[in-house]
Design an enzyme around this catalytic site. Structure first.
Site, PDB file in Angstrom:
ATOM      1  N   HIS A   6       0.824  -1.199   0.000  1.00  0.00           N
ATOM      2  CA  HIS A   6       0.000   0.000   0.000  1.00  0.00           C
ATOM      3  C   HIS A   6       0.863   1.257   0.000  1.00  0.00           C
ATOM      4  O   HIS A   6       0.609   2.212  -0.721  1.00  0.00           O
ATOM      5  CB  HIS A   6      -0.937  -0.016   1.211  1.00  0.00           C
ATOM      6  CG  HIS A   6      -1.930   1.096   1.200  1.00  0.00           C
ATOM      7  ND1 HIS A   6      -2.015   2.021   2.207  1.00  0.00           N
ATOM      8  CD2 HIS A   6      -2.871   1.447   0.299  1.00  0.00           C
ATOM      9  CE1 HIS A   6      -2.978   2.884   1.926  1.00  0.00           C
ATOM     10  NE2 HIS A   6      -3.514   2.564   0.772  1.00  0.00           N
ATOM     11  N   HIS A  46       1.121   4.190  -3.169  1.00  0.00           N
ATOM     12  CA  HIS A  46       0.985   5.649  -3.056  1.00  0.00           C
ATOM     13  C   HIS A  46       2.292   6.379  -3.378  1.00  0.00           C
ATOM     14  O   HIS A  46       2.279   7.573  -3.657  1.00  0.00           O
ATOM     15  CB  HIS A  46       0.442   6.030  -1.675  1.00  0.00           C
ATOM     16  CG  HIS A  46      -1.036   5.748  -1.541  1.00  0.00           C
ATOM     17  ND1 HIS A  46      -2.006   6.530  -2.136  1.00  0.00           N
ATOM     18  CD2 HIS A  46      -1.702   4.748  -0.923  1.00  0.00           C
ATOM     19  CE1 HIS A  46      -3.201   6.037  -1.867  1.00  0.00           C
ATOM     20  NE2 HIS A  46      -3.049   4.946  -1.136  1.00  0.00           N
ATOM     21  N   HIS A  99      -8.160  -0.132  -4.755  1.00  0.00           N
ATOM     22  CA  HIS A  99      -8.829  -0.108  -3.456  1.00  0.00           C
ATOM     23  C   HIS A  99     -10.115  -0.934  -3.463  1.00  0.00           C
ATOM     24  O   HIS A  99     -10.482  -1.509  -2.444  1.00  0.00           O
ATOM     25  CB  HIS A  99      -9.055   1.342  -3.002  1.00  0.00           C
ATOM     26  CG  HIS A  99      -7.766   2.056  -2.647  1.00  0.00           C
ATOM     27  ND1 HIS A  99      -6.982   2.685  -3.581  1.00  0.00           N
ATOM     28  CD2 HIS A  99      -7.105   2.197  -1.461  1.00  0.00           C
ATOM     29  CE1 HIS A  99      -5.900   3.203  -2.987  1.00  0.00           C
ATOM     30  NE2 HIS A  99      -5.960   2.922  -1.697  1.00  0.00           N
ATOM     31  N   GLU A 108     -10.057  10.979  -5.030  1.00  0.00           N
ATOM     32  CA  GLU A 108      -8.851  10.549  -4.299  1.00  0.00           C
ATOM     33  C   GLU A 108      -8.377  11.576  -3.271  1.00  0.00           C
ATOM     34  O   GLU A 108      -8.181  11.174  -2.120  1.00  0.00           O
ATOM     35  CB  GLU A 108      -7.728  10.212  -5.290  1.00  0.00           C
ATOM     36  CG  GLU A 108      -6.539   9.588  -4.577  1.00  0.00           C
ATOM     37  CD  GLU A 108      -5.402   9.256  -5.539  1.00  0.00           C
ATOM     38  OE1 GLU A 108      -5.497   9.551  -6.735  1.00  0.00           O
ATOM     39  OE2 GLU A 108      -4.415   8.714  -5.051  1.00  0.00           O
ATOM     40  N   HIS A 117     -11.664  11.783  -0.108  1.00  0.00           N
ATOM     41  CA  HIS A 117     -11.051  10.550   0.398  1.00  0.00           C
ATOM     42  C   HIS A 117      -9.916  10.840   1.387  1.00  0.00           C
ATOM     43  O   HIS A 117      -9.856  10.262   2.469  1.00  0.00           O
ATOM     44  CB  HIS A 117     -10.550   9.683  -0.762  1.00  0.00           C
ATOM     45  CG  HIS A 117      -9.416   8.795  -0.367  1.00  0.00           C
ATOM     46  ND1 HIS A 117      -8.100   9.101  -0.640  1.00  0.00           N
ATOM     47  CD2 HIS A 117      -9.389   7.641   0.351  1.00  0.00           C
ATOM     48  CE1 HIS A 117      -7.323   8.152  -0.128  1.00  0.00           C
ATOM     49  NE2 HIS A 117      -8.079   7.251   0.473  1.00  0.00           N
ATOM     50  N   HIS A 177      -9.574  10.046   5.751  1.00  0.00           N
ATOM     51  CA  HIS A 177      -8.454   9.541   6.544  1.00  0.00           C
ATOM     52  C   HIS A 177      -8.101  10.527   7.662  1.00  0.00           C
ATOM     53  O   HIS A 177      -7.878  10.130   8.806  1.00  0.00           O
ATOM     54  CB  HIS A 177      -7.211   9.362   5.660  1.00  0.00           C
ATOM     55  CG  HIS A 177      -7.195   8.099   4.846  1.00  0.00           C
ATOM     56  ND1 HIS A 177      -6.560   6.961   5.251  1.00  0.00           N
ATOM     57  CD2 HIS A 177      -7.727   7.804   3.636  1.00  0.00           C
ATOM     58  CE1 HIS A 177      -6.687   6.013   4.322  1.00  0.00           C
ATOM     59  NE2 HIS A 177      -7.391   6.503   3.319  1.00  0.00           N
ATOM     60  N   HIS A 227     -13.058   3.026   3.195  1.00  0.00           N
ATOM     61  CA  HIS A 227     -12.912   2.635   1.789  1.00  0.00           C
ATOM     62  C   HIS A 227     -14.136   1.889   1.264  1.00  0.00           C
ATOM     63  O   HIS A 227     -14.407   1.905   0.062  1.00  0.00           O
ATOM     64  CB  HIS A 227     -11.601   1.896   1.544  1.00  0.00           C
ATOM     65  CG  HIS A 227     -10.488   2.857   1.224  1.00  0.00           C
ATOM     66  ND1 HIS A 227     -10.319   3.387  -0.030  1.00  0.00           N
ATOM     67  CD2 HIS A 227      -9.545   3.438   2.010  1.00  0.00           C
ATOM     68  CE1 HIS A 227      -9.311   4.249  -0.019  1.00  0.00           C
ATOM     69  NE2 HIS A 227      -8.825   4.305   1.217  1.00  0.00           N
TER      70      HIS A 227
HETATM   71 CU1  CUO Z   1      -4.733   3.912  -0.224  1.00  0.00          CU
HETATM   72 CU2  CUO Z   1      -7.165   5.594   1.372  1.00  0.00          CU
HETATM   73  O1  CUO Z   1      -5.470   4.672   1.556  1.00  0.00           O
HETATM   74  O2  CUO Z   1      -5.987   5.418  -0.278  1.00  0.00           O
END
Ligand code: CUO
Length: 666
Positions: free
Chosen positions: A194, A198, A223, A335, A350, A354, A390
């Protein structure tokens, strides 16, 4: 802690640094510092003086703070530092800049930006980059284990050191039913994937590295697959699918106590107790001021765009959400990254989800606490709330998918191609039974933990794994020789109650296992494929790449290391299953390659985990919508998988059986 590209092996590489490049506090000590490391130094590298740009705002993030890609301010300064690193004219200048920045900039920020730059600069493609886990073990390993690692290293000489065991059950007890999924959420390889994802798809930085081919769509798809896989694992553990976090004012039932200690911030990651709601945020230090109402407004605008089929752009124009490209636009909006067509209007939903969840324990910073694990892409997948959020994000994408035309039989079938049968064979197992078990593996943590004397210290962790297996697929081709794309998925055969699925529900649980091109001759064809060839995964050795020993095949250049770290860990390809064997449906489809093909040379290093990661500097290698053929609602009259299948598809019942034994990696 060492930055991205420093020493290898026992001897330290020592940089001969212009005194003014040291942080002001160390400048008077310059020569002495150099001497301190002198006797164990291997190579000495002279760092050239260059004219240094000002770091400005980048220095506003204190060195002993945590760093989060989800925080707008952190993303902004990361973008600035990436711009600086990308702008250096050659590697000598980059090295000087990196040395200068390293002593001044927050270490997590520094590492992230340097890694993004090394990954994207053309002149740094052969640099050896240590795995992120070795650089920052505190983001992956129980704090107690790190204390033991230090103790072992300080007392026991190299050669007699024992691996420190990370217990599999360290974050909660079985009183907490969500803890049944800890082996998945806290898997080190999964969290590394992961983080790498990113890193490959940064939110900020020069446009050419952000605006990658179908990036927004891949954000959705990768995701979505995390959710499908997590829900599958839940079924294996007698839990129902995740409930999406669709009421931003409701308490979050699931608690999480991470037990990670940040070495740099010298703090434990804060916990989230049960039934906390998110709250309006006002944290001056992090430059975060946002109300839940803002999040709701962004959501309403995005839903309005989906249901009207058009997006408002920044200049007052509109962009249609089209059948094939719409999902990509929507991915960039949701995103979101700097290529969102209208961030002012659609916001940053998104990332802010978080952020809100990560600060619910201290929304106005009165307790001077930092964010929880969900606030950092390195650690986010450990927290059950990640999946609530998610699940909600995926639900928005699914609302868009529901507006698209259904695939017709013509768009699904491949005339004249019939999949006659398919099966899986695991070593030593009955036909069509997949087998899983626990495995213990060791990873060297010595890079990320400071101690004397140096030398390896291993941690031993326990993770899920499966018996390797082969697919055998028999295909009849009544036409001339041609090509097809073989697509393999798996899903649970029944819902939570044990009832047969409606296709509309089951389609979101299909987990991709593989995708590859096949050559079909006229008549009978037998296709065989090994599980470790999967287009979804990378091998264990690459996830935890031990330097030197495990270079990817296909070239001596090390270019690929950073990109190559992106890929679902092979050891998690197959969900855990159950002791009695969970019933599943294996789905195999051969689609018409003429409609799938992207004309480009994909014979490049690191092309083997393209399903979730794409291929470096290339177009996404499959022209279909990601998730095809399960990405849309079914055509009229189809309510079950059996009704959905056309002759070029086949469904084979298989079981996944878990045995509670632990094997050691050789
Ligand atoms: Cu990979 Cu929310 O964590 O995008």
């Amino acid at each position: 802690t060492e930055p991205c590209f420093m020493a290898k092996g026992e001897k330290k590489t020592v940089f001969d640094i212009p005194t003014e490049y040291l942080a002001p506090r160390y400048q008077p000590l310059g020569v002495e510092l150099f001497n301190r490391f002198g006797e164990e130094a291997g190579e000495r590298i002279k760092v050239k003086k260059i004219s240094l740009p000002s770091l400005g705002k980048i220095l506003n993030l204190p060195r002993h703070s945590n760093f989060s890609l989800f925080l707008p301010f952190h993303r902004e300064i990361a973008g600035l530092l990436i711009d600086i690193f990308m702008g250096m004219r050659n590697t000598d200048e980059l090295q000087s800049m990196a040395v200068y920045a390293r002593d001044r900039v927050n270490p997590y920020l520094f590492n992230y930006c340097l890694c993004v730059s090394l990954l994207h600069r053309t002149d740094t493609q052969d640099l050896d980059v240590p795995t992120f886990m070795q650089a920052f073990p505190d983001k992956f390993v129980d704090g107690k284990v790190l204390a033991k690692v230090r103790e072992e290293a300080n007392i026991v000489p190299v050669g007699s050191r024992m691996p420190i065991e990370i217990p599999i059950d360290f974050t909660a007890s079985n009183l907490e039913e969500e803890h049944r999924l800890a082996y998945f959420r806290e898997d080190i390889g999964l969290n590394l994937h992961h983080w790498h994802w990113h890193l490959v798809y940064p939110f900020n930085g020069p446009r050419q590295i952000v605006a990658k081919n179908r990036r927004g769509e891949l954000f959705y798809y990768m995701h979505e697959q995390i959710m499908a896989r997590y829900n599958f694992e839940r079924f294996c553990n007698a839990l129902k699918r995740v409930t999406r976090f669709n009421d931003f004012r409701a308490p979050i039932k699931e608690a999480y106590f991470p037990k990670l200690d940040s070495m740099i911030a010298s703090r434990a990651y804060p916990a989230r107790v049960a039934n906390q709601p998110i709250k309006d945020l006002n944290r001056e230090q992090d430059q975060v001021k946002a109300d839940i109402g803002t999040l709701e407004r962004w959501r309403d605008r995005i839903l309005a765009a989906i249901h009207s089929g058009v997006v408002q752009d920044e200049r007052g124009g509109t962009i249609a959400l089209t059948e094939f490209e719409g999902i990509d636009v929507l991915g960039n909006i949701i995103e979101s990254s700097i290529i969102s067509p209208n961030r002012a209007f659609y916001g940053d939903i998104h990332n802010y989800g978080h952020v809100f969840i990560s600060y619910c324990h201290d929304p106005d910073h009165r307790h001077l606490e930092s964010f929880g694990v969900i606030g950092d892409s390195t650690t986010a997948m450990r927290d059950p709330a990640f999946y609530l959020w998610h699940a909600y994000i995926d639900d928005i994408f699914q609302q868009f998918k529901a507006t698209l035309p259904r695939y017709t039989v013509n768009q699904l079938n491949y005339d004249g191609v019939t999949v006659a049968s398919c099966s899986v064979q695991s070593q030593g197992a009955p036909l069509n039974e997949l087998q899983t078990f626990w495995q213990q593996s060791d990873v060297d943590l010595s890079r990320g933990v400071d101690f004397q004397p140096r030398g390896s210290v291993f941690v031993r962790f326990t993770h899920l794994n499966h018996q390797p297996f082969n697919y055998t697929i028999n295909v009849n081709n009544s036409g001339a020789a041609r090509q097809g794309t073989c697509r393999i998925f798996i899903a649970p055969a029944a819902d939570e109650r044990g009832n047969p699925w409606l296709f509309q529900d089951q389609r979101t649980l299909f987990v991709e296992l593989d995708r590859f091109v096949v050559n079909l001759r006229q008549g009978q064809n037998t296709i065989t494929r090994r599980s470790d060839q999967s287009s979804v995964t990378i091998p264990f050795e690459r996830t935890f790449r031990n330097l030197e020993a495990n270079r990817p095949t296909g070239g001596d250049a090390l270019e690929q290391f950073n990109f190559c770290g992106c890929g679902w860990p092979q050891h998690l390809l197959i969900p855990k299953g159950t002791p009695e064997g969970i019933r599943c449906q294996l789905f195999v489809m051969i689609s018409n390659y003429a409609d799938d093909r992207v004309v480009q040379d994909t014979n490049v290093p690191c092309n083997d985990a393209s399903s979730y990661c794409g291929i470096k500097d290339k177009l996404y290698p499959d022209r279909r919508s990601m998730g095809y053929p399960f990405d849309r609602s079914p055509r009229d009259g189809v309510s079950t998988l059996q009704q959905f299948v056309t002759p070029n598809m086949r469904v084979q019942p298989v079981t996944i059986r878990f045995t509670n034994r632990t094997v050691q990696r050789q």
